[in-house]
Design an enzyme around this catalytic site. Sequence first.
Site, PDB file in Angstrom:
ATOM      1  N   GLU A 136       0.842  -1.198   0.000  1.00 18.94           N
ATOM      2  CA  GLU A 136       0.000   0.000   0.000  1.00 18.94           C
ATOM      3  C   GLU A 136       0.874   1.242   0.000  1.00 18.94           C
ATOM      4  O   GLU A 136       2.099   1.168   0.156  1.00 18.94           O
ATOM      5  CB  GLU A 136      -0.963  -0.007   1.202  1.00 18.94           C
ATOM      6  CG  GLU A 136      -2.005  -1.109   1.105  1.00 18.94           C
ATOM      7  CD  GLU A 136      -3.052  -1.046   2.194  1.00 18.94           C
ATOM      8  OE1 GLU A 136      -4.074  -1.720   2.049  1.00 18.94           O
ATOM      9  OE2 GLU A 136      -2.850  -0.331   3.198  1.00 18.94           O
ATOM     10  N   HIS A 161      -9.394   9.676   2.095  1.00 18.21           N
ATOM     11  CA  HIS A 161      -8.969   8.599   1.207  1.00 18.21           C
ATOM     12  C   HIS A 161      -9.239   9.031  -0.226  1.00 18.21           C
ATOM     13  O   HIS A 161     -10.345   9.477  -0.543  1.00 18.21           O
ATOM     14  CB  HIS A 161      -9.720   7.305   1.524  1.00 18.21           C
ATOM     15  CG  HIS A 161      -9.025   6.090   1.032  1.00 18.21           C
ATOM     16  ND1 HIS A 161      -8.883   5.811  -0.309  1.00 18.21           N
ATOM     17  CD2 HIS A 161      -8.412   5.076   1.689  1.00 18.21           C
ATOM     18  CE1 HIS A 161      -8.227   4.679  -0.460  1.00 18.21           C
ATOM     19  NE2 HIS A 161      -7.917   4.214   0.743  1.00 18.21           N
ATOM     20  N   ARG A 203      -1.120   9.315   1.226  1.00 22.75           N
ATOM     21  CA  ARG A 203      -2.528   9.611   0.959  1.00 22.75           C
ATOM     22  C   ARG A 203      -2.829  11.095   0.837  1.00 22.75           C
ATOM     23  O   ARG A 203      -3.679  11.494   0.049  1.00 22.75           O
ATOM     24  CB  ARG A 203      -3.407   8.994   2.055  1.00 22.75           C
ATOM     25  CG  ARG A 203      -3.596   7.518   1.861  1.00 22.75           C
ATOM     26  CD  ARG A 203      -4.529   6.920   2.877  1.00 22.75           C
ATOM     27  NE  ARG A 203      -4.645   5.488   2.642  1.00 22.75           N
ATOM     28  CZ  ARG A 203      -5.216   4.640   3.481  1.00 22.75           C
ATOM     29  NH1 ARG A 203      -5.715   5.089   4.618  1.00 22.75           N
ATOM     30  NH2 ARG A 203      -5.298   3.365   3.198  1.00 22.75           N
ATOM     31  N   HIS A 224     -11.917   9.704   5.818  1.00 22.57           N
ATOM     32  CA  HIS A 224     -11.646   8.283   6.036  1.00 22.57           C
ATOM     33  C   HIS A 224     -11.106   7.972   7.427  1.00 22.57           C
ATOM     34  O   HIS A 224     -11.487   6.963   8.026  1.00 22.57           O
ATOM     35  CB  HIS A 224     -10.641   7.812   4.986  1.00 22.57           C
ATOM     36  CG  HIS A 224     -10.319   6.352   5.052  1.00 22.57           C
ATOM     37  ND1 HIS A 224     -11.275   5.370   4.890  1.00 22.57           N
ATOM     38  CD2 HIS A 224      -9.139   5.708   5.244  1.00 22.57           C
ATOM     39  CE1 HIS A 224     -10.707   4.179   4.980  1.00 22.57           C
ATOM     40  NE2 HIS A 224      -9.412   4.355   5.212  1.00 22.57           N
ATOM     41  N   ARG A 240      -1.731   9.361   8.695  1.00 20.19           N
ATOM     42  CA  ARG A 240      -1.599   7.928   8.990  1.00 20.19           C
ATOM     43  C   ARG A 240      -1.027   7.146   7.814  1.00 20.19           C
ATOM     44  O   ARG A 240      -1.442   7.305   6.671  1.00 20.19           O
ATOM     45  CB  ARG A 240      -2.972   7.349   9.347  1.00 20.19           C
ATOM     46  CG  ARG A 240      -2.980   5.850   9.572  1.00 20.19           C
ATOM     47  CD  ARG A 240      -4.359   5.360   9.911  1.00 20.19           C
ATOM     48  NE  ARG A 240      -5.284   5.488   8.792  1.00 20.19           N
ATOM     49  CZ  ARG A 240      -5.685   4.464   8.017  1.00 20.19           C
ATOM     50  NH1 ARG A 240      -5.219   3.258   8.230  1.00 20.19           N
ATOM     51  NH2 ARG A 240      -6.543   4.663   7.042  1.00 20.19           N
TER      52      ARG A 240
END
Length: 487
Positions: free
Chosen positions: A113, A227, A269, A324, A359
């Site tokens: 990811e 997100h 992100r 998100h 995060r």
Amino acid sequence: MSAHGCPVIIGGGAAGLMAALCLAPRPVVLLCGGTLGFETASGWAQGGVAAAVGPDDDFALHTQDTLSAGAGLCDAAVVRRIIEAGPWAIDFLTRLGADFGRHANGTLALGLEAAHSRRRIVHAKDATGAEVMRVLINAVHAAEHITIREHTQATELAVRDNRVCAVHAATPAGALSIATSCAVIATGGIGGLFAHTTNPLGATGTGLALAARAGADLRDMEFVQFHPTALSCGLDPMPLVSEAVRGEGAVFIDNAGTQFMNGGDLAARDIVARAVAAKYAANDSVFLDARRVLPEKFPGIFATCRAQGIDPATQPVPVRPAAHYHMGGIAVNADCESSVAGLFACGEAAATGLHGANRLASNSLLEAMVTGRIVAQAVSGRTAEATGAPPPTRQASRHAPVVREVCSQSLGIYRNAPELEAAVARLRPLAAQSDGALVALLMAQSALRRRESRGAHTRADFPHTDPAQATSSTINLSGLADTGLNA
């Protein structure tokens, strides 16, 4: 089992269930606003659990990736502690029966990811959260030391001399008061406060409001992760298209079918979300081209898309950013205890220092597991005396449509002073009786005070990162005394 004097856990997601399980054999009461496991953000998590368990990976690499994503606000000691517990978390879940993806030789099949330098995402295809919740719920139901109170909504924490003394709750049968000196908030995040969200609509920061009204400090409230790939199909909440799909080769394209991320499809992100938002701001649209991705790797995501008339195997998937994850929350120390004695927090509701300003993907389920255990270890050493139940609970009203409108307009990916000031003015009159409005007000105040852009917090009027502001922000109701919120 009598609830009198037991530790009380508020919240039925992964963090709350872990705390309850790890408190064995001590009796504990678990309060759940609905049916256990129903509509929890933990259960909706697609990607997996990040853990340095691969042959080419180690704790130092995972730690560095986490610190880099956190944009200077992570607590390095907390990061190391949680990252180094990764193998334990995977082993714990495996022993409970979690069916994680594996290669033919039995080794874990690890996904990739964004912003991870290695494949380290332990997953159960694209339904890892559901699998984690399945085994945790089974274990909780089998645990004799846990009293489960479903359809029980905590409404107030009673505090005397800055110490928790009771938890008030509303049940279908009427008001409930549980005398205790140990309460744990594990109520999840705040995504439901936004018009576009991947979270359950009940994720409105109720636990944060409970803590704030009890006098606890909150930390980093301005940092909300959007997100970049929520399925844009008119559903509310919006289905998530996991980052792991890009890890298997999917790329962003615009209306013209042109790739626009220049190879940065798996950047952090905040970077990707801003790029996608910029396309929409320019009256373009964004799609995820997953035609090279094997459908069997993501059966749930492909099925969701097809149910909306989109076949990812043959056509691009329309996506847009959505709220998100909340990096902020209740400020806690190394034992996950807040500034109010006996009040603990774990999971997304807590600001532990792991995530900083942004995060790292799939660190959240890991944090839920590890901080649930940390809370249990800390509470195990405390006496949960029954100290009596004080005054009646507040009956908080709801202002959900107004709050969602304000958060979406003023606390989205791009922020500026005039919009934040307008948000504060609209939210202030509502905050005394609305938990959602109170949480949104604290977020807006924190965003207004951070006059820089850092991680997931982007100020259009302060576009640069200021090294002098590389510290976490703390806010509490005493700083808002003129609002009457303590009444």
